[in-house]
Scaffold this motif. Sequence first.
Motif, mmCIF file in Angstrom:
data_model
loop_
_atom_site.group_PDB
_atom_site.id
_atom_site.type_symbol
_atom_site.label_atom_id
_atom_site.label_comp_id
_atom_site.label_asym_id
_atom_site.label_seq_id
_atom_site.Cartn_x
_atom_site.Cartn_y
_atom_site.Cartn_z
ATOM 1 N N UNK A 132 -24.135 23.699 51.338
ATOM 2 C CA UNK A 132 -25.414 24.366 51.095
ATOM 3 C C UNK A 132 -25.256 25.630 50.265
ATOM 4 N N UNK A 133 -26.271 25.874 49.442
ATOM 5 C CA UNK A 133 -26.308 27.083 48.619
ATOM 6 C C UNK A 133 -26.191 28.315 49.522
ATOM 7 N N UNK A 134 -25.340 29.245 49.099
ATOM 8 C CA UNK A 134 -25.165 30.492 49.860
ATOM 9 C C UNK A 134 -24.097 30.419 50.935
ATOM 10 N N UNK A 135 -23.633 29.239 51.311
ATOM 11 C CA UNK A 135 -22.576 29.085 52.316
ATOM 12 C C UNK A 135 -21.229 29.097 51.598
ATOM 13 N N UNK A 136 -20.241 29.703 52.242
ATOM 14 C CA UNK A 136 -18.902 29.751 51.640
ATOM 15 C C UNK A 136 -17.977 28.828 52.398
ATOM 16 N N UNK A 137 -16.986 28.352 51.696
ATOM 17 C CA UNK A 137 -16.021 27.434 52.312
ATOM 18 C C UNK A 137 -14.692 27.579 51.584
ATOM 19 N N UNK A 138 -13.685 26.964 52.177
ATOM 20 C CA UNK A 138 -12.349 26.966 51.593
ATOM 21 C C UNK A 138 -12.021 25.555 51.160
ATOM 22 N N UNK A 139 -11.491 25.442 49.973
ATOM 23 C CA UNK A 139 -11.113 24.135 49.465
ATOM 24 C C UNK A 139 -9.820 24.266 48.694
ATOM 25 N N UNK A 140 -9.389 23.167 48.095
ATOM 26 C CA UNK A 140 -8.155 23.206 47.294
ATOM 27 C C UNK A 140 -8.338 24.110 46.084
ATOM 28 N N UNK A 141 -9.628 24.382 45.752
ATOM 29 C CA UNK A 141 -9.898 25.276 44.632
ATOM 30 C C UNK A 141 -9.778 26.736 45.039
ATOM 31 N N UNK A 142 -9.698 27.012 46.329
ATOM 32 C CA UNK A 142 -9.539 28.392 46.760
ATOM 33 C C UNK A 142 -10.352 28.724 47.987
ATOM 34 N N UNK A 143 -10.274 29.997 48.416
ATOM 35 C CA UNK A 143 -10.979 30.521 49.581
ATOM 36 C C UNK A 143 -12.247 31.220 49.101
ATOM 37 N N UNK A 144 -13.335 31.056 49.876
ATOM 38 C CA UNK A 144 -14.576 31.751 49.549
ATOM 39 C C UNK A 144 -15.380 31.115 48.437
#
Length: 180
Positions: free
Chosen positions: A6-18
């Motif tokens: 969702x827009x505005x929510x942050x997450x961590x992925x292989x692309x990085x944190x935040x």
Amino acid sequence: TANNVLTGKTFTSTAGVGVVGTMPNNGALSSNLNAGGSFTIPAGYTTGGTVTANSLASQTAATATAADIASGKTAYVNGNKITGNMSVDVGSSLITKTRDFSFSSTVTGQENLYIASSTLTYDFPTKIVGIVSIEILARSNAWVGPVGGVVTGTNTAIAYASYPRNWASSGTFRVTAIGY
């Protein structure tokens, strides 16, 4: 990926944190549809909703009855399918009637223009449906302008002719009407 969060929510992925999500939150969706209508569901998240088909009665408001609709034909009236029972066998029963009618002049209010007219009454079993021909048989003068006729009721019509002032003042129409 960001489009799955969702827009505005942050997450961590292989692309990085935040990483910040980009999927729109559409909330609850709803729509009311008439026959043939459609509703486009936008991409994104929804909490649910309702798509409602409007009633057939709300889309077929009408005043026709079975007697107004040709026998064997159907129509929807106020949400109900009705079958007509009106007899329309006019193709085999159309008839013509020819009658002579006297006419006399009246002033139209326009300078130098008069109208000669006659109210026509016929005795068709059901009704008159049109004027087939109008002929001027006799008149008190040699010239009469365009002639015409119009159905005015179940078995009545009016025939008319125009002419310049001081020409015709009276005469006879021969009018053929068609009816059933």
